[in-house]
Motif scaffolding. Structure first.
Motif, mmCIF file in Angstrom:
data_model
loop_
_atom_site.group_PDB
_atom_site.id
_atom_site.type_symbol
_atom_site.label_atom_id
_atom_site.label_comp_id
_atom_site.label_asym_id
_atom_site.label_seq_id
_atom_site.Cartn_x
_atom_site.Cartn_y
_atom_site.Cartn_z
ATOM 1 N N ASP A 209 0.872 -1.247 -0.542
ATOM 2 C CA ASP A 209 0.179 0.031 0.297
ATOM 3 C C ASP A 209 1.045 1.223 -0.306
ATOM 4 O OD1 ASP A 209 -2.120 -1.788 0.116
ATOM 5 O OD2 ASP A 209 -2.513 -1.221 1.717
ATOM 6 N N VAL A 210 0.255 2.307 -0.191
ATOM 7 C CA VAL A 210 0.852 3.295 -0.388
ATOM 8 C C VAL A 210 0.437 4.274 -0.059
ATOM 9 C CG1 VAL A 210 2.527 5.136 -2.455
ATOM 10 C CG2 VAL A 210 2.024 2.421 -3.369
ATOM 11 N N PHE A 211 0.993 5.047 0.824
ATOM 12 C CA PHE A 211 -0.223 6.058 1.925
ATOM 13 C C PHE A 211 -0.004 7.636 1.334
ATOM 14 C CE2 PHE A 211 0.096 2.412 3.998
ATOM 15 C CZ PHE A 211 -0.830 1.728 4.518
ATOM 16 N N PRO A 212 -0.148 8.826 1.942
ATOM 17 C CA PRO A 212 -0.155 10.743 1.910
ATOM 18 C C PRO A 212 1.076 10.292 2.976
ATOM 19 C CG PRO A 212 -2.160 10.216 1.100
ATOM 20 C CD PRO A 212 -1.556 8.541 1.396
ATOM 21 N N LYS A 213 1.934 11.191 2.632
ATOM 22 C CA LYS A 213 2.837 11.719 3.850
ATOM 23 C C LYS A 213 3.485 10.221 4.562
ATOM 24 C CE LYS A 213 0.147 15.643 4.301
ATOM 25 N NZ LYS A 213 -0.638 16.764 5.396
ATOM 26 N N ARG A 214 3.715 9.630 3.880
ATOM 27 C CA ARG A 214 4.117 7.915 4.508
ATOM 28 C C ARG A 214 5.101 7.566 3.771
ATOM 29 N NH1 ARG A 214 0.215 4.675 7.783
ATOM 30 N NH2 ARG A 214 2.503 3.287 7.347
ATOM 31 N N THR A 215 6.237 7.542 3.665
ATOM 32 C CA THR A 215 6.581 6.287 2.906
ATOM 33 C C THR A 215 6.530 4.351 3.545
ATOM 34 O OG1 THR A 215 8.714 7.907 2.878
ATOM 35 C CG2 THR A 215 9.177 5.695 2.377
ATOM 36 N N THR A 216 6.566 3.769 2.023
ATOM 37 C CA THR A 216 6.433 2.386 2.565
ATOM 38 C C THR A 216 7.398 2.061 1.495
ATOM 39 O OG1 THR A 216 5.014 2.785 0.876
ATOM 40 C CG2 THR A 216 4.078 1.808 3.095
ATOM 41 N N ILE A 217 7.755 0.661 1.143
ATOM 42 C CA ILE A 217 9.174 0.051 0.737
ATOM 43 C C ILE A 217 8.936 -1.404 0.128
ATOM 44 C CG2 ILE A 217 11.437 -0.539 1.826
ATOM 45 C CD1 ILE A 217 12.164 1.257 3.672
ATOM 46 N N ILE A 218 8.695 -1.626 -0.993
ATOM 47 C CA ILE A 218 8.780 -2.815 -1.721
ATOM 48 C C ILE A 218 10.821 -3.063 -0.965
ATOM 49 C CG2 ILE A 218 8.662 -4.235 -2.984
ATOM 50 C CD1 ILE A 218 6.124 -2.532 -3.750
ATOM 51 N N HIS A 219 10.802 -4.478 -1.237
ATOM 52 C CA HIS A 219 12.560 -4.823 -1.517
ATOM 53 C C HIS A 219 11.848 -6.127 -1.699
ATOM 54 C CE1 HIS A 219 16.403 -6.322 0.771
ATOM 55 N NE2 HIS A 219 16.270 -6.693 -0.506
ATOM 56 N N THR A 220 12.614 -5.731 -2.872
ATOM 57 C CA THR A 220 12.891 -7.877 -4.011
ATOM 58 C C THR A 220 14.751 -7.702 -4.985
ATOM 59 O OG1 THR A 220 11.426 -8.519 -5.513
ATOM 60 C CG2 THR A 220 12.027 -6.678 -5.648
ATOM 61 N N ARG A 221 14.508 -9.055 -5.204
ATOM 62 C CA ARG A 221 15.683 -9.045 -5.843
ATOM 63 C C ARG A 221 14.710 -9.995 -6.855
ATOM 64 N NH1 ARG A 221 21.065 -10.327 -6.447
ATOM 65 N NH2 ARG A 221 21.387 -9.456 -4.041
ATOM 66 N N VAL A 222 14.386 -10.041 -8.100
ATOM 67 C CA VAL A 222 14.700 -10.229 -9.362
ATOM 68 C C VAL A 222 15.440 -11.085 -9.831
ATOM 69 C CG1 VAL A 222 12.172 -9.203 -11.796
ATOM 70 C CG2 VAL A 222 12.439 -8.599 -10.112
ATOM 71 N N TYR A 223 14.661 -12.534 -10.529
ATOM 72 C CA TYR A 223 15.814 -13.856 -11.382
ATOM 73 C C TYR A 223 15.411 -13.103 -12.493
ATOM 74 C CZ TYR A 223 15.487 -15.422 -6.478
ATOM 75 O OH TYR A 223 16.112 -16.074 -5.030
ATOM 76 N N LYS A 224 14.939 -13.168 -13.353
ATOM 77 C CA LYS A 224 14.152 -13.199 -14.544
ATOM 78 C C LYS A 224 13.646 -11.839 -15.103
ATOM 79 C CE LYS A 224 12.331 -17.587 -14.553
ATOM 80 N NZ LYS A 224 10.835 -18.925 -14.763
ATOM 81 N N THR A 225 14.466 -11.792 -16.343
ATOM 82 C CA THR A 225 14.604 -10.412 -17.269
ATOM 83 C C THR A 225 13.477 -10.370 -17.668
ATOM 84 O OG1 THR A 225 15.533 -11.314 -18.675
ATOM 85 C CG2 THR A 225 16.842 -9.919 -17.004
ATOM 86 N N GLY A 226 12.522 -9.416 -18.295
ATOM 87 C CA GLY A 226 11.167 -9.510 -18.761
ATOM 88 C C GLY A 226 10.677 -7.931 -18.729
ATOM 89 N N THR A 227 9.508 -8.183 -19.064
ATOM 90 C CA THR A 227 8.291 -7.726 -19.033
ATOM 91 C C THR A 227 7.179 -7.373 -18.595
ATOM 92 O OG1 THR A 227 9.051 -6.026 -21.501
ATOM 93 C CG2 THR A 227 6.369 -5.502 -19.737
ATOM 94 N N TYR A 228 7.348 -7.534 -17.110
ATOM 95 C CA TYR A 228 5.492 -7.500 -16.315
ATOM 96 C C TYR A 228 4.159 -6.182 -16.035
ATOM 97 C CZ TYR A 228 9.682 -10.692 -14.933
ATOM 98 O OH TYR A 228 10.374 -12.117 -14.613
#
Length: 284
Positions: A209-228
Motif C-alpha cells: 500500500d502507498v499512503f500520503p505523507k508516509r513512505t512504504t518500501i518494497i524490497h525485492t530481487r528479480v531473477y528473470k528479465t522480461g516485462t511485467y
C-alpha cells in the motif's frame, strides 16, 4: 465393535501425524523473484499439510456414512484417553508447523522490508541513496555512481492516476514505466500525492500500500528479465482501472546503459529548453 472403532480412529490419526511430519518442503518451480519464491514455497508447504488431512477426514466421513447408514441403535464412541492425547498432540504439532512456516516467511526482510542501512550514503545511478547523489556518489558520473552500491533504490510517487519513478543520483524520471536490474537488491520507496494507492506486481509476488505523507518500501530481487505488469489494487477514484505501470527487468549492463542513455537524453532536452528560454528573454 467400540474397541475396533476407536482403534481405527487412533491409528488413522497416528498415520496422519506421521504423514504430516514426514513431509519436507518441496521447492516450487523457478520463480521470477525472491518474493514470489518465498510465497510459493509457503503455499506448497501448507498445501502438503492440508491435503493429507483433508483426505483423511473425507475418508472417515465416507466410511462412517456407508458403514453405519442402517444403524438403528447408534452408540457414542467410548472414552479413550490415548486417542484424545494422540489427536491433541497431532493438532498441536500441525499448528506449530503452520505457525513457524508462516512466521519465517512473514519476517523475511523481502516480505517485511525495512529501510536499507546504506540509505543516504550514496548510490548514484539507481544506487541505495535515498536523498540523491550524495556521499560516495557525489561528483561521479552516472556510470561510476551506478557501481558504488549493490542495491538499487527507486523513489516512487503515486498519484491519480499514474506512477512516477525517480532514480536517485541521476536526472532520470519515468512515468508508468519502472525499469529495474536483474539479480540486484531493489528498494522501491513509495509515497502518495493524494489518496491511498497500492502497487501490485503479481508475477513478482510484491504488493504494498502507498499512503500520503508516509513512505512504504518494497524490497525485492528479480531473477528473470522480461516485462511485467503492475497495478493499483486500492480503489482510488474514477481512473483506478487505468492506473497501471509497465515493469521492465533488464540485465545489469543493459540497465546501466539505459540509465546513461536516458540521462543524456534528459540533459539534452533540459539544455534545449534552457536555450529557448534564454533566447526568448533576449528577444523580449
Amino acid at each position: 465393535m467400540r474397541r475396533r472403532r476407536t482403534g481405527g480412529v487412533r491409528w488413522g490419526t497416528i498415520a496422519c501425524l506421521l504423514l504430516t511430519a514426514g513431509i519436507t518442503a518441496v521447492e516450487p518451480a523457478a520463480a521470477q523473484s525472491v518474493n514470489k519464491r518465498l510465497i510459493d514455497s509457503l503455499n506448497y508447504q501448507l498445501a502438503y499439510v492440508a491435503l493429507p488431512l483433508t483426505l483423511l477426514v473425507e475418508l472417515i466421513l465416507v466410511y462412517a456414512v456407508f458403514r453405519f447408514r442402517n444403524n438403528d441403535d447408534p452408540q457414542p464412541t467410548a472414552e479413550d484417553k490415548p486417542l484424545e492425547i494422540t489427536w491433541t498432540i497431532a493438532t498441536a504439532i500441525i499448528l506449530l508447523f503452520v505457525g513457524v512456516a508462516a512466521f519465517t516467511v512473514l519476517t523475511n526482510p523481502y516480505i517485511t522490508p525495512t529501510q536499507p542501512r546504506s540509505a543516504g550514503t550514496g548510490g548514484g545511478a539507481g544506487g541505495s541513496s535515498l536523498g540523491g547523489a550524495s556521499g560516495s556518489g557525489a561528483g561521479m558520473g552516472v556510470a561510476d555512481a551506478a557501481n558504488t552500491s549493490n542495491a538499487v533504490t527507486v523513489h516512487t510517487l503515486a498519484y491519480q492516476w499514474g506512477w512516477q519513478f525517480q532514480y536517485p543520483g541521476t536526472n532520470v524520471t519515468t512515468h508508468d514505466d519502472l525499469v529495474l536490474p536483474a539479480h540486484t537488491d531493489i528498494y522501491i520507496r513509495m509515497t502518495s500525492a493524494d489518496v491511498i494507492h497500492s502497487l501490485f506486481i503479481p508475477q513478482l509476488g510484491v504488493k504494498q500500500d502507498v499512503f500520503p505523507k508516509r513512505t512504504t518500501i518494497i524490497h525485492t530481487r528479480v531473477y528473470k528479465t522480461g516485462t511485467y505488469r503492475g497495478y493499483c489494487t486500492e480503489f482510488c477514484g474514477s481512473g483506478h482501472a487505468r492506473m497501471r505501470t509497465k515493469v521492465r527487468v533488464l540485465p545489469k549492463k543493459q540497465y546501466r546503459q539505459w540509465l546513461r542513455n536516458k540521462s543524456k537524453k534528459t540533459a539534452s532536452t533540459n539544455g534545449s529548453a534552457a536555450t529557448r528560454n534564454a533566447s526568448a528573454k533576449t528577444a523580449g
